[in-house]
Design a protein around this motif. Structure first.
Motif, mmCIF file in Angstrom:
data_model
loop_
_atom_site.group_PDB
_atom_site.id
_atom_site.type_symbol
_atom_site.label_atom_id
_atom_site.label_comp_id
_atom_site.label_asym_id
_atom_site.label_seq_id
_atom_site.Cartn_x
_atom_site.Cartn_y
_atom_site.Cartn_z
ATOM 1 N N SER A 35 0.603 -1.099 -0.383
ATOM 2 C CA SER A 35 -0.152 0.049 0.222
ATOM 3 C C SER A 35 0.674 1.551 -0.014
ATOM 4 O O SER A 35 0.186 2.089 -0.837
ATOM 5 C CB SER A 35 -1.468 0.147 0.691
ATOM 6 N N THR A 39 0.604 1.886 -7.227
ATOM 7 C CA THR A 39 -0.603 1.615 -7.255
ATOM 8 C C THR A 39 -1.405 1.039 -7.448
ATOM 9 O O THR A 39 -1.960 0.352 -6.326
ATOM 10 C CB THR A 39 -0.133 2.934 -8.013
ATOM 11 N N ARG A 40 -1.989 1.144 -8.974
ATOM 12 C CA ARG A 40 -2.402 0.451 -9.451
ATOM 13 C C ARG A 40 -2.017 -1.389 -9.609
ATOM 14 O O ARG A 40 -0.996 -0.919 -9.378
ATOM 15 C CB ARG A 40 -2.562 0.588 -11.181
ATOM 16 N N GLU A 50 0.981 8.050 -1.709
ATOM 17 C CA GLU A 50 -0.639 9.014 -2.239
ATOM 18 C C GLU A 50 -2.210 7.881 -1.829
ATOM 19 O O GLU A 50 -2.564 8.620 -1.170
ATOM 20 C CB GLU A 50 0.032 8.538 -3.804
ATOM 21 N N ASN A 51 -1.490 6.655 -1.822
ATOM 22 C CA ASN A 51 -2.740 5.798 -1.622
ATOM 23 C C ASN A 51 -3.846 6.451 0.050
ATOM 24 O O ASN A 51 -4.753 6.343 0.269
ATOM 25 C CB ASN A 51 -2.367 4.612 -1.519
ATOM 26 N N TYR A 52 -2.682 6.521 1.025
ATOM 27 C CA TYR A 52 -3.529 7.218 2.359
ATOM 28 C C TYR A 52 -3.212 8.427 2.322
ATOM 29 O O TYR A 52 -4.699 8.895 2.964
ATOM 30 C CB TYR A 52 -2.222 7.000 3.324
ATOM 31 N N ARG A 54 -4.992 9.785 -0.211
ATOM 32 C CA ARG A 54 -6.909 9.868 -0.651
ATOM 33 C C ARG A 54 -7.545 10.056 0.071
ATOM 34 O O ARG A 54 -8.321 9.393 0.124
ATOM 35 C CB ARG A 54 -6.347 9.280 -2.178
ATOM 36 N N SER A 245 -12.662 0.475 -4.588
ATOM 37 C CA SER A 245 -10.600 0.531 -5.093
ATOM 38 C C SER A 245 -10.401 -0.921 -6.247
ATOM 39 O O SER A 245 -9.750 -1.232 -6.026
ATOM 40 C CB SER A 245 -9.765 0.488 -3.734
ATOM 41 N N ASN A 251 -7.215 -1.065 -7.956
ATOM 42 C CA ASN A 251 -5.758 -0.737 -6.647
ATOM 43 C C ASN A 251 -5.954 -1.277 -6.074
ATOM 44 O O ASN A 251 -5.955 -0.822 -4.151
ATOM 45 C CB ASN A 251 -5.439 0.874 -6.466
ATOM 46 N N GLY A 253 -3.194 -1.593 -3.139
ATOM 47 C CA GLY A 253 -3.149 -0.364 -2.311
ATOM 48 C C GLY A 253 -3.278 0.149 -2.230
ATOM 49 O O GLY A 253 -3.610 0.827 -0.288
ATOM 50 N N LEU A 254 -4.622 1.230 -2.240
ATOM 51 C CA LEU A 254 -5.561 2.227 -2.011
ATOM 52 C C LEU A 254 -6.351 1.309 -1.635
ATOM 53 O O LEU A 254 -6.661 1.620 -0.153
ATOM 54 C CB LEU A 254 -6.295 2.377 -3.866
ATOM 55 N N ALA A 257 -5.009 0.700 2.004
ATOM 56 C CA ALA A 257 -4.845 2.003 2.595
ATOM 57 C C ALA A 257 -6.378 2.490 3.629
ATOM 58 O O ALA A 257 -6.461 2.928 4.545
ATOM 59 C CB ALA A 257 -5.074 3.395 1.440
#
Lengths: 561, 353
Positions: A35, A39-40, A50-52, A54, A245, A251, A253-254, A257
């Motif tokens: 995460s 990303t994708r 970035e994931n966190y 967002r 997500s 994603n 990772g998202l 998150a």
């Protein structure tokens, strides 16, 4: 720590707990690491927050989390409360029809949650629901009294799904109750109902909280009820973000998150539980004194308690089951066609389900693995609870968090973590990988069940054994485990029933060509063929009900009773 | 005319017929490139000896289709794994990154373009491209997902029906429409991608999305459950339903029908070949066979819509819609490969305000 453990003679439980903990922590750490590095799917991003970023700047988070908390807490309170009440009625009262009363709370567990969802939607839908239609046709009531697509209806349906867990956690506590505590109250002039409310129920707090926390976390991450009943009513829950997500953005990772919010809530819930039960001696109901459980004569109230158990049996399984039977036998559902039953009976749905290539094989394949998983998980759960509450190892409480952590992750994210952990090993695409996946998925149930129950056993029992020079295996197998027997039976039964129909965590770990679980049944629900799904559900339930009844009456197997 | 003469005439006619027939057969074999390529691929595929398919399709359908394939091409052992689109994407991309060769072909709608964007699809152009309704030069389109505007015949009179997809946004349908969630990668967002491409008119597209939003009707995250609620009478119009579902229900006597004045929206169902496939020839053979008339018949037998032009079946557009109906295809590459990005750019602001 190892030295201390060696001195205490508890190296084996400690290492067993570390092993179980590692199996759980590894996939979780992998997805957490990804995460902040991906990303994708398939796109490495180096170190990124970035994931966190967002997640924590998403304006929709708070209202959705609010809905989630209301829904999960409401359902957990309803389910655990009702489960506790049923446990008390069955274990401690002279309610008539003992054989029936013992079995009635068990059967609803056999019905998969999605079947309950569909049945209750058909019953409570505002315009086309059976109950509103009946009120309109028979009593002329124009208003839509019931609404399947509302928060109370979501809480009601998921709450019913939570009852069995509350029942199985609380029943052993009420069954293994030292009556001297209540007798003291009676001698002091307390009436049975006051004694129950002021002595009996407070002593069941650890098991109640354990079940409540588990049901609460299940509610937070449950997806079927929010999708089927929430979104048509405009009630969006937090877990939808996690699923979006994965299904729109691909994603993980998202998704992880977003899951971190669930992890925080889980940690808070567990901190609350650990603090609430930190003086475990207060809740010890099983002590060194010999006793036999006293059944309370509740007078005329025994008929009311019978009705309460029967009412739960009706709403928990009988009514939804009848609805599904009718739906499986009519060409399509609408109120008019439903009420005309038994005209237009159509058994083609049953024929289609039975000739489905994977219905029988999937059920058969999952039977043995589920049994093995139930046994392993429950044993490992008790060993970990023993390490937490019966050893003096500093920091052993951390196992409470580790062991419950899988519940904070949506099944697909957890499944991905397991795939990543196993893909480079020979176990990938074998039954072993699937076994590890199911072990991780069900460990929280085994641990919470064992934790709740072990707190109720007074330490004096195993301390006596330690003092007399017993090794841990003597204490564990001769003292702790026999006293936990009712709990073990309940947990085994629950995990077996759940694991046999698990397809969410198992899905990425099943090797091509191996059907696992009654996937057919869920496939029909998923693609919206409710009549076929109902037929499959009816067959599936009949098989399970017969199996439970045979186990109970022929082989005298006791499910906590 | 003597007996000998009659015999000579008969022999001549027969010879001419045989010669013409053979020539016609040879010409048709040349015109249908499937025969040639399948022979070549089958020889190689038999040496590979196996084929593993990942699919989103119902197990019942996969088993029937792979059974028909195995019968047609003995010596190739087939196996499958079934999952939903996010599960397929997750599994294939993860296996690809780990260098595994667990799968050969991926049969699905939304998943293959996403997997292709991750580099895990082997580019393959079918030799039967001229026969296809929709064609993608890198992944054969073996079937179609066809969306239809559908309604409950007990709940809405024919004269009150919307005439087009755009009409559904008319405020008079408030309370009657079951709307799929346009912000997820589902049928309604697919439809929006198709209509935006068709109209090429941003103002018209914005009016349509805002009109749907103004209906203030609940949105559904499960299209199948939504369709059941339309059948049950909870709603009158499904926005949208799948043609196959609607026709199957109609055949059973369920009170649903199509709004045939709204042209169907067509979305490809691919057979993607995995980049690290252990049995690539078997995978290619499967895709070519699925597009052939025989394969299309196997797909049709389980209710999957054909992708071959002019293939007559109960779920074909020619059969369900009036003559001359032109389907609306989904061609937007960004939507197919990254639906979230497409939705953020084109729909989010209009829908969420």
């Amino acid at each position: 720590m190892v030295k201390l453990a060696y001195r205490q003679g508890i190296l084996i439980p400690l290492f067993s707990s570390i092993l179980a903990g590692s199996l759980i922590v590894t996939p979780i750490l992998i997805v957490l690491f990804r995460s902040i590095t991906t990303t994708r799917l398939g796109a490495a991003a180096g170190f990124t927050v970035e994931n966190y970023f967002r997640v924590f700047t998403d304006p929709q988070i708070l209202p959705m989390l609010n809905n989630s908390l209301l829904y999960a807490a409401g359902a957990a309170a309803l389910g655990t409360g009702l489960g506790a009440l049923l446990g008390w009625i069955v274990a401690r009262t002279n309610t008539p029809g003992k054989a029936l009363v013992e079995l009635m709370p068990l059967y609803p567990m056999l019905m998969p949650p999605i079947m309950k969802n569909i049945a209750w939607i058909l019953l409570l839908a505002p315009k086309s629901g059976i109950l509103n239609g009946f009120l309109h046709e028979s009593l002329g009531i124009q208003e839509q009294v019931f609404n399947a697509f509302s928060l109370p209806a979501m809480i009601w349906v998921f709450g019913l799904t939570c009852v069995p867990l509350g029942y199985l956690f609380l029943l052993p506590v009420f069954l293994s109750f030292d009556p001297s505590l209540e007798e003291s109250a009676y001698i002091a002039g307390s009436r049975p109902i006051h004694t129950t409310l002021r002595i009996t129920f407070p002593l069941a707090v650890p098991a109640f909280l354990s079940a409540f926390v588990l049901n609460f976390l299940r509610g937070l991450r449950s997806f079927e009820t929010p999708v089927l009943q929430g979104s048509p009513g405009g009630i969006n829950v937090f877990v939808a973000k996690v699923y979006d997500s994965m299904s729109i953005e691909y994603n993980p990772g998202l998704a992880t998150a977003y899951s971190s919010v669930l992890i925080l809530v889980s940690i808070l819930a567990l901190v609350f539980y650990v603090r609430a039960t930190r003086f475990s001696e207060r809740y010890a109901t099983i002590t060194g004194k010999g006793y036999s459980v006293k059944v309370i004569d509740i007078g005329k109230w025994k008929y009311a308690t019978f009705l309460a158990v029967f009412a739960y049996f009706l709403v928990g399984i009988a009514i939804p089951f009848v609805v599904l039977i009718v739906v499986s036998l009519i060409p399509y559902y609408d109120y008019e066609t439903f009420m005309k039953f038994p005209a237009n009976i159509d058994i083609s749905n049953y024929y289609r389900v039975l000739k489905h290539p994977s219905f029988v094989s999937g059920l058969y394949n999952s039977l043995f693995l589920s049994l093995a998983i139930a046994l392993t998980t429950v044993l490992a759960g008790i060993v970990m609870a023993f390490t937490i509450y019966r050893t003096k190892i500093y920091g052993s409480k951390v196992f409470e968090f580790i062991g419950t952590m899988p519940l904070a992750f949506p099944p697909l994210v957890l499944s991905l973590g397991l795939v990543l952990a196993l893909i480079g090993t020979p176990a990938y695409n074998t039954l072993w990988a699937l076994g590890v996946g199911l072990f991780v998925a069900y460990f929280p149930y085994a641990l919470r069940n064992a934790s709740g129950a072990i707190v109720n056993i007074h330490k004096e029992l195993d301390e006596a054994a330690w003092v007399h020079g017993a090794r841990w295996r003597h204490v564990f197998f001769k003292v702790t485990l026999p006293l936990l027997k009712p709990t073990v039976a309940g947990a085994l039964f629950y995990i077996f029933i759940e694991a046999i129909r698990n397809i969410d965590v198992a899905v990425l770990l099943v090797a091509p060509g191996t059907e696992y679980g009654p996937v057919t049944l869920f496939e029909y629900f998923r693609v919206g063929q409710w009549a076929e799904a109902a037929a499959g559900g009816v067959i599936y339930l009949i098989i399970l009900i017969l199996a439970v009844s045979i186990a109970k009456f022929v082989f005298k197997i006791k499910f906590s009773l | 005319m003597g007996r000998k003469t009659l015999l000579a005439v008969a022999v001549s006619i027969l010879s001419v017929t045989i010669t013409l027939g053979s020539a016609a057969l040879a010409a048709s074999a040349a015109a249908d490139p499937f025969n040639k390529v399948s022979n070549e691929l089958y020889a190689k595929a038999k040496q590979e000896g196996a084929l593993v398919v990942y699919s989103v399709w119902d197990v019942e359908h996969i088993v029937a289709i792979l059974g028909a394939f195995s019968k047609r091409y003995p010596g190739i052992k087939t196996n499958y794994w079934q999952g939903r689109n996010p599960e397929i994407v997750t599994r294939v991309v993860t296996e690809f990154q780990a260098g595994r060769d667990s799968v050969d072909a991926i049969l699905s709608d939304n998943a293959p373009p996403v997997i292709r964007a991750a580099g895990a699809i082997m580019s393959y152009e079918t030799v039967q491209k001229d026969f296809l309704v929709l064609h993608d030069p890198t992944m054969p389109i073996v079937s179609l997902q066809i969306q239809a505007l559908t309604y409950n015949t007990k709940k809405m009179k024919r004269e009150d029906l919307p005439k087009s997809w755009e009409d559904v946004a008319n405020p008079k349908y408030k309370g009657n429409v079951a709307l799929d969630d346009p912000m997820r990668a589902g049928p309604l967002s697919t439809q929006l991608a198709a209509l935006k491409d068709l109209w090429k008119d941003d103002a018209r597209f914005a009016r349509f999305v805002k009109g749907l939003k103004a209906l203030n009707v609940p949105v559904h995250k499960s299209t199948s459950a939504m369709f059941r609620l339309v059948i049950s009478g909870e709603y009158a119009i499904a926005m949208p339903a799948l043609l196959h579902d609607a026709l199957t229900e109609k055949e059973k006597g369920t009170p649903v029908d199509l709004v045939v004045t709204a042209p169907p929206i067509v979305f490809p169902r691919y057979a993607g070949i995995y980049a690290k496939a252990a049995h690539p020839n078997a995978a290619k053979l499967l895709t070519e066979w699925l597009i052939s008339t025989e394969g299309q018949a196997a797909l049709d037998s389980v209710g999957r819509e054909a992708s071959r032009k002019g293939f007559q079946s109960k779920t074909s557009i020619e059969n369900a819609y009036p003559a001359g109906t032109k389907p609306i295809p989904v061609n937007d590459k960004l939507f197919m490969e990254d639906p979230k990005k497409w939705l953020d750019i084109n729909v989010k602001l209009l829908w969420e305000g």
